[in-house]
Design a protein around this motif. Structure first.
Motif, short mmCIF file in Angstrom:
data_model
loop_
_atom_site.label_atom_id
_atom_site.label_comp_id
_atom_site.label_asym_id
_atom_site.label_seq_id
_atom_site.Cartn_x
_atom_site.Cartn_y
_atom_site.Cartn_z
N VAL A 168 0.88 -1.17 0.00
CA VAL A 168 0.00 0.00 0.00
C VAL A 168 0.92 1.22 0.00
CG1 VAL A 168 -1.66 1.35 1.34
CG2 VAL A 168 -1.89 -1.15 1.20
N ILE A 169 0.73 2.08 -0.99
CA ILE A 169 1.56 3.28 -1.14
C ILE A 169 0.70 4.48 -0.76
CG2 ILE A 169 3.04 4.61 -2.67
CD1 ILE A 169 3.90 1.61 -2.30
N GLY A 170 1.15 5.23 0.26
CA GLY A 170 0.39 6.36 0.78
C GLY A 170 0.38 7.57 -0.15
N LYS A 171 -0.26 8.61 0.30
CA LYS A 171 -0.42 9.84 -0.47
C LYS A 171 0.91 10.58 -0.64
CE LYS A 171 -5.06 10.51 1.31
NZ LYS A 171 -5.88 11.29 2.25
N ASN A 172 1.09 11.20 -1.80
CA ASN A 172 2.23 12.07 -2.09
C ASN A 172 3.58 11.36 -1.97
OD1 ASN A 172 0.38 14.33 -2.27
ND2 ASN A 172 0.33 14.25 -0.04
N VAL A 173 3.60 10.08 -2.26
CA VAL A 173 4.85 9.31 -2.21
C VAL A 173 5.52 9.40 -3.58
CG1 VAL A 173 5.83 6.97 -2.02
CG2 VAL A 173 4.06 7.75 -0.41
N VAL A 174 6.85 9.57 -3.57
CA VAL A 174 7.64 9.56 -4.79
C VAL A 174 8.53 8.31 -4.74
CG1 VAL A 174 9.40 10.74 -6.15
CG2 VAL A 174 7.64 12.06 -4.97
N ILE A 175 8.47 7.51 -5.80
CA ILE A 175 9.27 6.29 -5.88
C ILE A 175 10.25 6.45 -7.03
CG2 ILE A 175 9.21 3.78 -6.13
CD1 ILE A 175 6.23 3.96 -5.18
N ALA A 176 11.53 6.55 -6.69
CA ALA A 176 12.58 6.86 -7.67
C ALA A 176 12.97 5.64 -8.49
CB ALA A 176 13.79 7.44 -6.95
N ASP A 177 13.75 5.90 -9.52
CA ASP A 177 14.20 4.93 -10.51
C ASP A 177 14.73 3.65 -9.88
OD1 ASP A 177 14.73 7.71 -10.81
OD2 ASP A 177 15.60 7.35 -12.76
N GLY A 178 14.24 2.52 -10.37
CA GLY A 178 14.78 1.22 -10.00
C GLY A 178 14.41 0.72 -8.63
N ALA A 179 13.59 1.44 -7.88
CA ALA A 179 13.23 1.00 -6.53
C ALA A 179 12.36 -0.25 -6.57
CB ALA A 179 12.50 2.13 -5.79
N LYS A 180 12.47 -1.04 -5.52
CA LYS A 180 11.67 -2.25 -5.36
C LYS A 180 10.96 -2.15 -4.01
CE LYS A 180 13.97 -3.95 -8.91
NZ LYS A 180 14.12 -2.81 -9.77
N ILE A 181 9.65 -2.34 -4.02
CA ILE A 181 8.87 -2.36 -2.78
C ILE A 181 8.11 -3.68 -2.81
CG2 ILE A 181 7.08 -1.23 -1.41
CD1 ILE A 181 7.78 1.38 -2.96
N LEU A 182 8.44 -4.56 -1.88
CA LEU A 182 7.94 -5.93 -1.94
C LEU A 182 7.29 -6.36 -0.63
CD1 LEU A 182 11.05 -7.49 -3.70
CD2 LEU A 182 8.93 -6.71 -4.77
N GLY A 183 6.14 -7.00 -0.75
CA GLY A 183 5.49 -7.61 0.39
C GLY A 183 4.34 -6.81 0.93
N PRO A 184 3.75 -7.33 2.01
CA PRO A 184 2.61 -6.68 2.65
C PRO A 184 3.08 -5.52 3.53
CG PRO A 184 3.13 -8.70 3.81
CD PRO A 184 4.06 -8.62 2.64
N VAL A 185 3.52 -4.44 2.87
CA VAL A 185 4.07 -3.28 3.58
C VAL A 185 3.24 -2.04 3.28
CG1 VAL A 185 6.41 -4.24 3.57
CG2 VAL A 185 5.71 -2.69 1.74
N ILE A 186 3.34 -1.08 4.18
CA ILE A 186 2.69 0.22 4.00
C ILE A 186 3.77 1.28 3.92
CG2 ILE A 186 1.19 1.96 5.05
CD1 ILE A 186 -0.29 -0.41 6.42
N ILE A 187 3.72 2.07 2.86
CA ILE A 187 4.62 3.21 2.68
C ILE A 187 3.83 4.44 3.07
CG2 ILE A 187 6.10 4.48 1.10
CD1 ILE A 187 6.93 1.47 1.60
N GLY A 188 4.24 5.11 4.15
CA GLY A 188 3.50 6.24 4.69
C GLY A 188 3.46 7.45 3.77
N ASP A 189 2.49 8.30 4.01
CA ASP A 189 2.30 9.53 3.22
C ASP A 189 3.57 10.38 3.21
OD1 ASP A 189 -0.34 8.66 3.07
OD2 ASP A 189 -1.13 10.22 4.39
N ASN A 190 3.75 11.12 2.11
CA ASN A 190 4.82 12.12 1.96
C ASN A 190 6.21 11.53 2.08
OD1 ASN A 190 2.78 14.22 1.88
ND2 ASN A 190 2.59 13.86 4.07
N THR A 191 6.37 10.29 1.65
CA THR A 191 7.65 9.60 1.74
C THR A 191 8.31 9.56 0.37
OG1 THR A 191 7.08 8.29 3.67
CG2 THR A 191 8.63 7.29 2.15
N VAL A 192 9.64 9.52 0.37
CA VAL A 192 10.42 9.33 -0.85
C VAL A 192 11.13 7.99 -0.74
CG1 VAL A 192 12.36 10.16 -2.23
CG2 VAL A 192 10.76 11.80 -1.22
#
Length: 176
Positions: A92-116
């Motif tokens: 789950v990717i929160g609001k206003n998140v920026v995910i830069a080139d080549g990043a990997k986000i794997l599994g049942p995780v939560i990426i909080g709002d306003n995160t890079v």
């Protein structure tokens, strides 16, 4: 060839399964992108037409920006002893998140709002809001005085060329 934004809209928001299948196929063929999301905001942006992105997210929230060659998906595993799947669920990717080139986000995780999420990061744990994630599941607080990677208005191509020329000049001056 259908433009990227039309294909993205058809793939992610059409109520017609056949339109979705056709758009998904064309996205993969023309842009090397697979985008499957259970809950995706219309404001999600993909830089560089999502080239090389494999996205299997539970949720992409408002104003998420995803750069090229990003992977978002599961890392579930089957436990032979218990005969059960573990780590089920997609990020789950929160609001206003920026995910830069080549990043990997794997599994049942939560990426909080306003995160890079930094370039080439490998994230397998929850990331709190207002953070910078980098390396292998490394996290630090985000400096509230800066936006990293993405902020509107973006610099013009002329600004980027001028900054690059300054670096070239600096490099050339070192040779003498």
């Amino acid at each position: 060839m259908t433009d990227f934004n039309t294909l993205l809209n058809d793939n992610c928001f059409s109520d017609d399964p056949e339109v979705q299948r056709a758009a998904a196929s064309e996205l993969e063929h023309n842009f090397g992108a697979e985008i499957m999301c259970q809950d995706m905001a219309h404001s999600v942006q993909f830089a560089h037409h999502a080239k090389g992105c494999i996205i299997a997210a539970a949720k992409l929230s408002e104003n998420v920006v995803i750069y090229q060659n990003v992977t978002i998906g599961s890392n579930m595993k089957f436990n032979k002893l218990t005969q059960e799947w573990e780590k089920m669920g997609n990020p789950v990717i929160g609001k206003n998140v920026v995910i830069a080139d080549g990043a990997k986000i794997l599994g049942p995780v939560i990426i909080g709002d306003n995160t890079v999420i930094g370039a080439n990061a490998m994230i397998t744990k929850d990331v709190p809001a207002n953070s910078v994630a980098f390396g292998v599941s490394q996290v630090k607080p985000k400096d509230p005085n800066y936006d990293l990677i993405f902020h509107m208005p973006m610099p013009t191509p002329a600004d980027v060329i001028a900054a690059s020329q300054t670096l070239i000049d600096r490099y050339n001056a070192q040779e003498h």
